[in-house]
Design a protein around this motif. Structure first.
Motif, PDB file in Angstrom:
ATOM      1  N   TRP A  69       0.815  -1.126   0.103  1.00  0.00           N
ATOM      2  CA  TRP A  69      -0.061   0.044   0.144  1.00  0.00           C
ATOM      3  C   TRP A  69       0.756   1.279  -0.095  1.00  0.00           C
ATOM      4  N   GLU A  70       1.997   1.315   0.871  1.00  0.00           N
ATOM      5  CA  GLU A  70       2.715   2.397   0.834  1.00  0.00           C
ATOM      6  C   GLU A  70       3.436   2.728  -0.217  1.00  0.00           C
ATOM      7  N   TYR A  71       3.901   1.917  -0.938  1.00  0.00           N
ATOM      8  CA  TYR A  71       4.673   1.819  -2.208  1.00  0.00           C
ATOM      9  C   TYR A  71       3.708   2.237  -3.208  1.00  0.00           C
ATOM     10  N   ASN A  72       2.766   1.973  -3.412  1.00  0.00           N
ATOM     11  CA  ASN A  72       1.782   2.348  -4.473  1.00  0.00           C
ATOM     12  C   ASN A  72       1.458   3.574  -4.162  1.00  0.00           C
ATOM     13  N   LYS A  73       1.041   3.927  -2.943  1.00  0.00           N
ATOM     14  CA  LYS A  73       0.538   5.265  -2.694  1.00  0.00           C
ATOM     15  C   LYS A  73       1.942   6.329  -3.104  1.00  0.00           C
ATOM     16  N   LEU A  74       2.991   5.817  -2.955  1.00  0.00           N
ATOM     17  CA  LEU A  74       4.146   6.904  -3.364  1.00  0.00           C
ATOM     18  C   LEU A  74       4.305   6.834  -4.770  1.00  0.00           C
ATOM     19  N   MET A  75       4.240   5.863  -5.350  1.00  0.00           N
ATOM     20  CA  MET A  75       4.111   5.651  -6.811  1.00  0.00           C
ATOM     21  C   MET A  75       2.895   6.585  -7.508  1.00  0.00           C
ATOM     22  N   ALA A  76       1.967   6.876  -6.766  1.00  0.00           N
ATOM     23  CA  ALA A  76       1.053   7.509  -7.491  1.00  0.00           C
ATOM     24  C   ALA A  76       1.414   9.151  -7.019  1.00  0.00           C
ATOM     25  N   GLU A  77       1.947   9.383  -6.007  1.00  0.00           N
ATOM     26  CA  GLU A  77       2.277  10.513  -5.874  1.00  0.00           C
ATOM     27  C   GLU A  77       3.533  11.131  -6.777  1.00  0.00           C
ATOM     28  N   SER A  78       4.491  10.149  -7.129  1.00  0.00           N
ATOM     29  CA  SER A  78       5.657  10.618  -7.915  1.00  0.00           C
ATOM     30  C   SER A  78       5.030  10.692  -9.291  1.00  0.00           C
ATOM     31  N   ASN A  79       4.132   9.947  -9.792  1.00  0.00           N
ATOM     32  CA  ASN A  79       3.648  10.155 -11.177  1.00  0.00           C
ATOM     33  C   ASN A  79       3.087  11.380 -11.242  1.00  0.00           C
ATOM     34  N   GLU A  80       2.242  11.863 -10.030  1.00  0.00           N
ATOM     35  CA  GLU A  80       1.706  13.151 -10.324  1.00  0.00           C
ATOM     36  C   GLU A  80       2.498  14.250 -10.431  1.00  0.00           C
ATOM     37  N   SER A  81       3.487  14.129  -9.562  1.00  0.00           N
ATOM     38  CA  SER A  81       4.540  15.303  -9.424  1.00  0.00           C
ATOM     39  C   SER A  81       5.259  15.071 -10.571  1.00  0.00           C
ATOM     40  N   LEU A  82       5.263  14.383 -11.771  1.00  0.00           N
ATOM     41  CA  LEU A  82       6.166  14.286 -12.719  1.00  0.00           C
ATOM     42  C   LEU A  82       5.980  15.458 -13.844  1.00  0.00           C
ATOM     43  N   THR A  83       6.423  16.596 -13.544  1.00  0.00           N
ATOM     44  CA  THR A  83       6.162  17.644 -14.223  1.00  0.00           C
ATOM     45  C   THR A  83       7.458  18.221 -14.792  1.00  0.00           C
TER      46      THR A  83
END
Lengths: 877, 772
Positions: free
Chosen positions: A546-560
């Protein structure tokens, strides 16, 4: 079972049977139906001997196409920077973090292991030499090549399973086989080849499943259903783009189940079985597969690595050599504590003898967040201003709701906040935190913070009332300003040692303002107190995933980022431009699709939409075009793949993150199938000879275009003239200067590293001397083949001509090659830059043992500080 | 479950339904047959129940909206913006906002009618109205008129859509007693007005649809045009109105599909007539209205104001008293100019400082003279602009000028600077020419370093030639002007444009910004302006002359520019606001918005819906979707659970309400900008209607009686049964009780103790003030 079989047979004959795999459920049901509307279509393909032969044939061709010149270029290309490196980390077992799920990377690790890669080479920058480092890169590239090749027979099978003739299936697989973009992607250590492989196989298995419609709940039926699920899970475990398969497959499932309701021969319980089997096969199985690969991932990465600090302390304790904290549990007035921001990527509340230097600040002592545990993180809990706590009868615990002051142990200053703006934020919800106080000054109410425990550990009684190290999660609310101590996660400037900003924010959500004590010690502890200890509870498997996937979602979002070759989705389908992957001397790699295939497939998709709209209108007027008898076949098969294409394409328009043309590949494959189906539709009524000629003509054209662009696909040596003629669109910005005859195809003067270093040191101070002809050398270019790899976003790969000229101004001494070369650099922007961000540990968090901060010294000068203005500002609050 | 169970009615077979009756016969529907029997023997009260219900709604709506509307006498939440904008209209000063103008103009209209002069600028939440002499009560009262109209409109829509009096009344009362709609409905805010037009469009469309058997009649045209006008108004209030247009658009598509069906007996010609008339009324009319409101907006705001800076210089110079117009004059060769970056506002500066030999990352520089961006204009900020042609004549001209010779205007005009001229820029203080070359810039290694070159160095003179491009210039004869022209300086040899970014150079750069050559010269961030010519003062005649020469902008040009800016800035509204929320949380009402607080009296206004009402409407939506799927699934097996008339009504009217909720809610999930709870208010009204629809379906029988006739002509035959009345009473009572309970924080009129505040904190997210 028999009734089921019967009903299926009946369906095949009876035009009013439920639509199978029909995107057009209204055609046969409801009030507007007409007997003229053709029955729904489903194919019934079993692999014949000719099929097998053709499958073998296309596999062979595809293998040759994918594996040819696999060893070229023998340097790190594009994102191999990352995925090569990650493979090494799996082999070494050191923990790392990446924003993609693990399967594809683990496959590369396995390939590397088999090929004999030891995990030492670090794939640090584009252009590093494999051969020199002895990396078995060909073995590693063989994996994507193989997977890429297998998509071709899969295409053949999918087309056949949709009910098309062999010639169409052959054409479809040829279109996939000779698609330059897919070939480029499958020759390199990149995640997209496994992703496309699993995507293609999922839909092939799904098409096969449809051919077994008459045999519900038989072994072969289950086999294809479960295969679809497993492959779908694997696709999603390569990259999250694989998740788009779920709506694609799901929509056709829902539509089918819906139509099945109308089937009177299907009893409700039978229908429920159909429903449950889909739920298991298409939801539970992929989920289990996804979880399984994560389990493997965590099992392989058992040792602590430099990405530890991305994770929460609870996560880190699960790693070998990771965090191992044991501390006194209870926090009393007078305790020395170290507080951690309770969030992944966090650090400790910190202060040091340096003052704020920003414009609207107070100039008082800095308070920051710092990732490394040191003496400057130690705070002493003291009672609120003008109050005392009677500790004579034993230590007094700190309770939720009480107001405390925190004294920095080394400098003696109190944690303080006031109406000043913090260093990096200017809105009026945020206030500066500072360290304030000096000897002989009792402090003021701006030192007071209320402790509010948000949650405790349910196994530790009282941790939600009394502050307990590790277990109690609390906020610190400033008494006067009603703001909470808040981790802004922003990096401070150099004068604050690039540590993380912390400020006091009003109305903030708890997420970034939650803290816990990670170390507590009561100096006056006596033996009879019975000191209890506290430890982090290691995360469970689910917690980790869960933690890893949450982090993945955040990094994906912040990839600008601002990558020069990033491309928005509206430019993908018509192939506006490609991506520069690598540049060599006389040859280069540029990711560009086969334009003919891209444009024609887009046209086929658009045509489907038009045909569907016209059919809708005509049906309403009770004219029922049969499309030469191909209507049910075309609408059901092309319809499914157009919907799948849309599922893999449209969502990208909503994504704010940085995107690249390789995100289009799964959708491209679906569009190619639609193209093949469309060609079949047009030629269905033609005499065999005409049909074959048309197919041959299409194939020849595709092959010709493939060959034309094969130079940039395979990094074949090319001439500048030929290269420039191939720029069909002005927006295709591959750099012909890399081709023979181009200025960047020539070697620069090869300097030795030592000379370079010396020359740099010797560069004289005055201009004239700087123009000395001996000066032009580069201080970091050991690879003779490498040219101008500059990265705008990171320092990686920032070596090359541009800087070699900057050393001594080659341009100034009139070296024509260099001048031209640089002029070209500016115009055509040939930079090859890797895409994925490097997930370095966050700011303020150097590797353990490397503490860049100056030693804390209590300096008298910095203590004397008038706070008149400060208290004045409080008066009005 | 077997198909043949006797209690289930079979749906009529396909054969019967397949033979659809043509439109022209269908309209003689049941108005006679259903009504006649039930009309007999009902009392006067029952006959007029609809009117009584309607009046009750109006009265209750009035009370809830106007209760102590003068409280608080302070600026609340976004009154800061919309009050201010109204003031600007009254002062006729130009402002810029991301929302279209209609609602704001209506607020201003109210102000104008009561004689408010716009002297107050609503700068901060909590500012006092009384002491500033603002007729805020009248303003609020005017806006609250729109809020007042919402519950009656809901009643009308429901009744017109074939719901019984009691169900319509239920919907209207739920909306009347919704705390969020009340809070929003009595302050100077836009949403009220927008929602009013939204409901008016829906009402018009329902009326129009009911005219479908009398196409192209007077009534038909009236309501069609009314729909178009209202749609034009709603989209002119807020761009959220586009969702309402989508709602009506989808309904129209379904309608056209019905007309197209050959079994309806329409010819293709008739179909196209239907098509074109709808396209005209629902597309052309709203577009024209939208444009007209902007035309009025621009016609009112003729004076310079705070919105100038958003616009191009050409736009700004149309405004009366524009400071730009006063400082825009021609640049001549030989002038000493100060060049300022448009985005970051720094001046191009050079000083005798040099780039350090080696940067921190070990890269090496040219050690040339620094060219940087400085916040302040100093002597170092001036550059002499020099031509690349007629250099000898230029030298003479400069010499004469320096000698103090009077130069005639005609001669001076020979030396004006044009678009695409090739120029050199000589630093006035150090006398060297600006140059860029192929050396990596200090902080941005992909960009080219900017430095200067001594005049006597002819070998690299090509590096110092710049092509001067004026942004938006259409021909080479466009003149370079101070302030109003934005320019790009593109190096003639390297093709890079002068560029800077807000990061500051390290200590050696005096904290200035880095200036370097960007490879993409077309970027917006490469725009610069010439702000000053040293020693040049503008005379009054020149200003007048300028004004005469000024080329005008047509309305459409202005509109396009403004519209583009609105979209751009709307998308850029991403700054994190402490009270923003995610769309997913809205229907569950997990958090509100703090509008206003008064610490001394412990009063506050906190925007929060009626929690129970919102949760009940979620249940209703869920029940509707579940019921719909069930009906359809049974339909697939030709089992008709409810009878064809009820079924059609549920699909058509219920489906319309459900889709209206959906379309006013889901698009928010795709928006990147910061979102707030009040964005859900339009959808919440449709959710309330859904409660009434479900109520009607479950409790009101026989359902059919209500579905076919209009509220003004229907026989109001039915008193609800006891149980129906009971359910109605319970639902309304709970709604009212919750409303009253939360009223103190909705109105902000009463002091609350800490316990009282805490008792209203039903969810942990309700971060009310004064909890302690």
């Amino acid at each position: 079972m028999t009734t089921e079989m019967d009903s299926a047979d009946q369906k095949a004959r009876h035009p009013k049977g439920p639509a199978t795999k029909s995107i057009e459920p209204t055609a046969t049901k409801g009030t507007e139906a007409s007997p003229v509307v053709t029955p729904p279509f489903y194919a019934n393909w079993t692999c014949t001997r000719t099929d097998t032969l053709l499958l073998l044939l296309v596999t062979g061709v595809a293998l040759i196409v994918r594996c040819w010149r696999l060893s070229v270029p023998n340097q790190v290309v594009f994102d191999e920077v990352h995925f090569g490196k990650f493979a090494g980390k799996y082999i070494n077992g050191t923990y790392f973090y990446d924003l993609h799920p693990p399967l594809a990377k683990m496959m590369f690790a396995a390939a590397g292991k088999l090929a004999g890669y030891d995990g030492v080479f670090d794939f640090k920058s584009i252009g590093l030499d494999y051969a020199a480092a002895g990396v078995p890169y060909v073995g590693m590239r063989l994996l994507p090549a193989l997977l890429g090749a297998l998509t071709v027979p899969a295409t053949f099978a999918a087309t056949r399973a949709c009910g098309y003739r062999m010639d169409t299936a052959l054409l479809a697989s040829l279109l996939v086989c000779f698609e330059n973009g897919l070939v480029t992607q499958s020759r390199l250590i990149l995640l997209d080849s496994p992703l496309v492989f699993f995507t293609v196989l999922t839909l092939t298995a799904w098409s096969m499943f449809w051919t077994k419609q008459g045999q519900s709940f038989t072994g072969v039926w289950w086999f294809w259903l479960i295969s679809t699920g497993v492959l779908m899970g694997c696709a999603a475990s390569c990259k999250w783009v694989g998740l788009f398969l779920f709506p694609a497959v799901g929509l056709s499932t829902i539509s089918d189940l819906w139509d099945k309701i109308a089937d009177r021969s299907l009893s409700p319980s039978r229908w429920c079985m159909h429903f449950a089997s889909r739920a298991v096969g298409l939801l539970a199985v992929p989920f289990a597969v996804y979880v399984f690969w994560f389990q493997v991932h965590f099992a392989l990465l058992h040792t602590s690595g430099d990405a530890n600090s991305m994770m929460t302390p609870e996560f880190q304790t699960t790693l070998r050599g990771g965090l191992d904290v044991s501390t006194d549990r209870d926090v009393f007035y007078g305790s020395e504590i170290r507080m951690r921001s309770s969030n992944a990527q966090s650090g400790y509340l910190h202060s040091h003898t340096h003052n704020w230097q920003h414009e609207k600040g107070s100039g008082q002592q800095q308070i920051t967040i710092y990732g490394h545990a040191d003496e400057n993180n130690i705070w002493v809990v003291e009672p609120a201003f003008n109050t005392t706590v009677d500790s004579s009868s034993g230590p007094v615990p700190v309770k939720s709701g009480e107001t405390v002051r925190l004294r920095h142990k080394i400098t003696g200053k109190f944690l303080h906040s006031h109406d000043k703006r913090p260093a990096l934020s200017s809105d009026d919800q945020k206030f500066e935190l500072s360290g304030y106080g000096f000897p002989g000054f009792a402090g003021d109410t701006n030192d007071d913070f209320r402790v509010e425990i948000l949650s405790g550990d349910k196994n530790e009684a009282g941790s939600d009332v009394r502050v307990q190290a590790i277990y109690s999660r609390f906020r610190l609310i400033h008494r006067n300003l009603q703001c909470a101590v808040y981790n802004s996660r922003k990096k401070l400037p150099k004068w604050a040692f690039e540590q993380t900003e912390v400020n006091c924010m009003r109305n903030c959500m708890p997420r970034m303002s939650t803290w816990h004590v990670e170390y507590a010690h009561y100096p006056n502890a006596t033996a009879e107190m019975g000191v209890k200890t506290a430890k982090y509870r290691p995360l469970s498997m689910w917690g980790k995933i869960w933690e890893y996937n949450k982090l993945m979602a955040e990094s994906n979002e912040s990839l600008t980022g601002d990558h020069p070759f990033a491309a928005r989705p509206q430019h993908w389908a018509w192939l506006r431009r490609g991506t520069a992957y690598w540049g060599g001397r006389g040859h280069f790699v540029y990711q560009l699709g086969n334009p003919l295939v891209w444009w024609a497939s887009l046209g086929a998709v658009v045509m489907f939409g038009l045909v569907r709209a016209v059919l809708f209108l005509m049906d309403k007027r009770q004219i029922f075009p049969s499309l030469g008898g191909q209507r049910p076949l075309y609408l059901s098969s092309a319809g499914f793949f157009v919907v799948a294409w849309a599922c893999h394409y449209v969502p990208f328009f909503l994504m704010g993150r940085e995107l690249f043309i390789h995100h289009y590949f799964p959708a491209l494959w679906m569009a190619i199938l639609v193209l093949a189906f469309t060609l079949d539709l047009f030629t269905a009524k033609m005499p065999a000879i005409v049909r074959v000629s048309v197919y041959v003509a299409v194939a020849a054209a595709v092959l010709h275009v493939f060959n034309t662009f094969s130079y940039i696909t395979y990094s074949r040596t090319w001439t500048k003239d030929a290269c420039q003629k191939t720029k069909w669109l002005k927006t295709w910005d591959f750099d012909c200067e890399h081709a023979i005859g181009g200025v960047r195809a020539t070697d620069p003067p090869p300097p030795s590293t030592t000379e370079a270093a010396k020359a740099v040191d010797d560069v004289p101070e005055d201009d004239e001397a700087a123009e000395d002809e001996d000066a032009p050398v580069d201080d970091a270019v050991p690879q003779p083949e490498q040219v101008a790899l500059t990265s705008p976003s990171s320092a990686i790969g920032s070596v090359g001509v541009e800087e070699s000229s900057s050393v001594g101004n080659i341009a100034d001494i009139g070296n024509p090659v260099s001048i031209q070369a640089n002029a070209v650099i500016e115009k055509s922007n040939p930079v090859a830059v890797h895409v994925e961000p490097n997930f370095e540990p966050p700011v303020g968090m150097p590797a353990v043992g490397n503490n860049p901060e100056p030693k804390a010294e209590v300096s008298v000068v910095s203590v004397v500080y008038s706070d008149v203005e400060d208290t004045g500002a409080h008066a009005e609050l | 479950m077997s198909v043949d169970e006797p209690q289930l009615k079979r749906r009529p077979g396909k054969d019967t339904v397949g033979a659809l009756s043509p439109d022209k016969q269908l309209h003689q529907d049941s108005s006679n047959s259903v009504g006649a029997g039930s009309r007999a023997g009902v009392s006067e009260l029952v006959r007029n129940s609809s009117s009584y219900a309607f009046m009750a709604v109006v009265v209750l709506s009035f009370i809830t909206r106007y209760y102590r509307i003068w409280d608080p006498a302070q600026v609340v939440f976004d009154e800061v913006h919309f009050g201010k904008f109204a003031s600007y209209y009254l002062r006729r000063e130009y402002y810029f906002d991301v929302h279209p103008p209609l609602a704001k103009m209506l607020i201003a209209l109210g102000g104008w009618l009561i004689g408010y002069d716009g002297h107050f600028l609503f700068e901060k939440i909590g500012m006092d109205y009384m002491s500033n002499g603002v007729p805020y009560m009248m303003l609020r009262g005017w806006v609250a008129l729109f809020g007042l109209a919402l519950p009656p409109l809901v009643y009308m829509i429901m009744a017109e859509s074939g719901y019984s009096v009691i169900a319509s009344l239920l919907a209207a009362l739920l909306v009347t007693f919704d705390n969020a709609l009340v809070t929003q409905g009595r302050l100077i805010l836009l949403d009220n007005i927008m929602i009013f037009f939204m409901l008016a469009s829906v009402y018009s469309y329902v009326k129009f649809f009911k005219q479908r058997y009398h196409p192209f009649g007077v009534q038909w045209w009236t309501w069609l045009l009314s729909t178009g006008v209202m749609l034009g108004c709603v989209v002119s209030c807020k761009l959220v109105g586009l969702f309402t247009i989508a709602l009506v658009g989808v309904a129209v598509i379904f309608d056209l599909r019905r007309i197209l069906d050959i079994r309806r007996g329409n010819t293709m010609l008739e179909f196209w007539q239907h098509f074109v008339s709808r396209a005209f009324a629902l597309i052309a009319v709203p577009v024209v209205l939208y444009l007209s409101f902007f035309a009025i907006h621009l016609a009112i705001l003729t004076r310079t104001g705070p919105g100038d800076a958003y616009h191009t210089s050409q736009f700004q110079m149309q405004l009366i008293d524009s400071p730009l117009a006063k400082s825009s004059f021609d640049v001549h060769y030989g002038d000493q100019i100060a060049i300022r970056h448009r985005e970051t506002g720094v001046f191009v500066d050079s000083n005798s400082g040099r780039y350090p030999l080696r940067y921190e990352d070990q890269r090496v520089s040219s050690q040339g003279q620094q060219v940087t961006g400085a916040k302040d204009k100093t002597d170092n900020s001036f550059w002499i602009i020099k031509p690349m042609v007629n250099q000898e004549a230029f030298a003479q001209f400069v010499a004469r000028r320096q000698a103090g010779e009077e130069i005639s205007k005609d001669e001076l005009n020979k030396w004006v600077v044009h678009h695409t001229d090739l120029v050199q820029l000589q630093h006035a203080a150090t006398g060297s020419n600006m140059r860029t070359h192929d050396v990596a810039s200090p902080m941005t290694s992909t960009n080219m370093e900017f430095t200067t070159l001594a005049l006597n160095d002819t070998a690299h003179a090509a590096d110092t030639v710049w092509k001067l491009e004026i942004d938006g210039a259409k021909s080479n004869s466009t003149l370079l002007k101070t302030s109003s022209s934005f320019i790009r300086l593109v190096n003639n040899k390297h093709g890079v444009a002068m560029w800077t970014h807000p990061k500051k150079l390290p200590e050696w750069g005096h904290g200035h910004q880095e200036i370097n050559g960007k490879k993409d010269p077309t970027a917006k961030s490469t725009l610069w302006a010439i702000t000053e010519i040293r020693g040049r003062q503008i005379t009054a005649e020149e200003v007048e002359e300028m004004a005469k020469k000024q080329s005008g902008m047509s309305f459409l040009e202005k509109f396009v520019e403004l519209q583009g800016l609105m979209i751009k800035h709307n998308n850029a509204l991403t700054t994190v606001h402490p009270f923003q929320s995610t769309p997913l949380s809205w229907p569950f009402l997990t958090r509100g918005i703090s509008f206003w607080t008064d610490a001394a009296q412990r009063k506050q206004i906190y925007l929060l819906g009626n929690p129970i009402g919102w949760w009940v409407s979620n249940l209703a939506l869920l029940a509707f979707f579940a019921g719909l799927v069930m009906l359809e699934a049974y339909g697939m097996r030709d089992i008709d659970l409810v009878g064809s008339i009820v079924r059609r009504h549920i699909l058509r009217s219920g489906g319309f309400i459900a889709f209206a909720w959906f379309i006013h809610y889901f698009p928010f999930f795709m928006m990147g900008r910061s979102l707030f709870l009040h964005h859900y208010l339009p959808a919440s009204i449709f959710a309330y209607m859904m409660v009434a629809a479900c109520f009607q379906f479950i409790f009101v029988h026989p359902y059919q009686l209500f579905t076919l006739r209009s509220w003004s002509s229907r026989a109001r035959a039915l008193l609800p049964s006891y149980s129906t009345g009971l359910v109605f009473a319970v639902l309304v009572a709970i709604q009212v009780a919750t409303f009253v309970f939360f009223a103190p924080i909705s109105y902000g009129t009463s002091t609350l103790t800490a316990e009282q505040v805490n008792s209203r904190r039903w969810l942990p997210g309700y971060d009310l003030h004064f909890q302690k």
